[in-house]
Motif scaffolding. Structure first.
Motif, PDB file in Angstrom:
ATOM      1  N   PRO A  35      60.300 -12.370 -10.936  1.00 55.44           N
ATOM      2  CA  PRO A  35      59.328 -11.997  -9.901  1.00 55.44           C
ATOM      3  C   PRO A  35      59.541 -10.540  -9.481  1.00 55.44           C
ATOM      4  N   PHE A  36      58.460  -9.788  -9.387  1.00 55.37           N
ATOM      5  CA  PHE A  36      58.555  -8.334  -9.222  1.00 55.37           C
ATOM      6  C   PHE A  36      59.196  -7.914  -7.910  1.00 55.37           C
ATOM      7  N   PHE A  37      58.790  -8.511  -6.799  1.00 57.24           N
ATOM      8  CA  PHE A  37      59.300  -8.089  -5.501  1.00 57.24           C
ATOM      9  C   PHE A  37      60.621  -8.788  -5.197  1.00 57.24           C
ATOM     10  N   SER A  38      61.658  -8.369  -5.933  1.00 54.62           N
ATOM     11  CA  SER A  38      63.002  -8.919  -5.767  1.00 54.62           C
ATOM     12  C   SER A  38      63.976  -7.762  -5.625  1.00 54.62           C
ATOM     13  N   LEU A  39      65.045  -8.000  -4.906  1.00 53.02           N
ATOM     14  CA  LEU A  39      66.027  -6.949  -4.655  1.00 53.02           C
ATOM     15  C   LEU A  39      66.703  -6.481  -5.940  1.00 53.02           C
ATOM     16  N   HIS A  40      66.938  -7.387  -6.870  1.00 53.95           N
ATOM     17  CA  HIS A  40      67.614  -6.981  -8.105  1.00 53.95           C
ATOM     18  C   HIS A  40      66.750  -6.013  -8.921  1.00 53.95           C
ATOM     19  N   ASN A  41      65.418  -6.064  -8.758  1.00 47.56           N
ATOM     20  CA  ASN A  41      64.557  -5.128  -9.477  1.00 47.56           C
ATOM     21  C   ASN A  41      64.730  -3.699  -8.975  1.00 47.56           C
ATOM     22  N   LEU A  42      65.088  -3.515  -7.704  1.00 48.50           N
ATOM     23  CA  LEU A  42      65.421  -2.170  -7.215  1.00 48.50           C
ATOM     24  C   LEU A  42      66.639  -1.616  -7.940  1.00 48.50           C
TER      25      LEU A  42
END
Length: 168
Positions: A35-42
């Motif tokens: 899922p795009f809006f996840s902290l790990h994607n930052l």
């Protein structure tokens, strides 16, 4: 669609090293499958912008893996559900959830946890496979195609000049 294919071949025929392109596709696994809006994607975006990764391959791979994610999501949910319900891991999940930092990562969601685990497992194979594909394409297919008479004719046409202007 034509523009998408053109950008893909421009990426393959470009000056970027196969390793940079492969890293772009490998990091794109995380952005596309989770899922795009996840902290790990930052964190993934930080790594992508901090090290030498081909951004074209990264964004192209993210779009492709986001489309593939619709088919992989049921498997991701099953993997996440299995890990969250495993009695041996239950105390670890409980302890992590008590921490505000780990709670912000939202690994208690089955889809997120499963897709992150699948992305981690596929990262290294994707790195080697995409590097091999890009290297093989450049050594064999690209050089063979440039020698064909039809490719020389296409490069002399107005169509090819239009194609080159799209990439700029």
């Amino acid at each position: 669609m034509f523009n998408f294919v053109g950008k893909f071949f421009k990426l393959l025929n470009g000056d970027a090293s196969p390793g940079q392109i492969a890293l772009g596709f490998s990091f794109a696994l995380f952005i596309g499958l989770t899922p795009f809006f996840s902290l790990h994607n930052l964190i993934i975006f930080f790594f992508v912008f901090a090290i030498r990764v081909n951004l074209g391959a990264f964004f192209l791979g993210s779009a492709v893996f986001a489309l593939l994610a619709f088919g992989i999501d049921p498997l991701s949910i099953k993997v996440g559900e299995y890990l969250l319900n495993d009695p041996d891991l239950l105390s670890m999940w409980t302890e992590l959830y008590q921490s505000d930092v780990w709670r912000a990562f939202k690994f208690n969601h089955t889809l997120l946890l499963g897709s992150v685990v699948i992305s981690i497992l596929l990262f290294i194979p994707m790195l080697f496979i995409s590097r091999f594909i890009v290297s093989t394409y450049r050594v064999r297919i690209m050089k063979w195609f440039e020698k064909l008479k039809i490719s020389k004719m296409l490069k002399a046409s107005k169509f090819y000049k239009y194609y080159e202007r799209l990439g700029e």
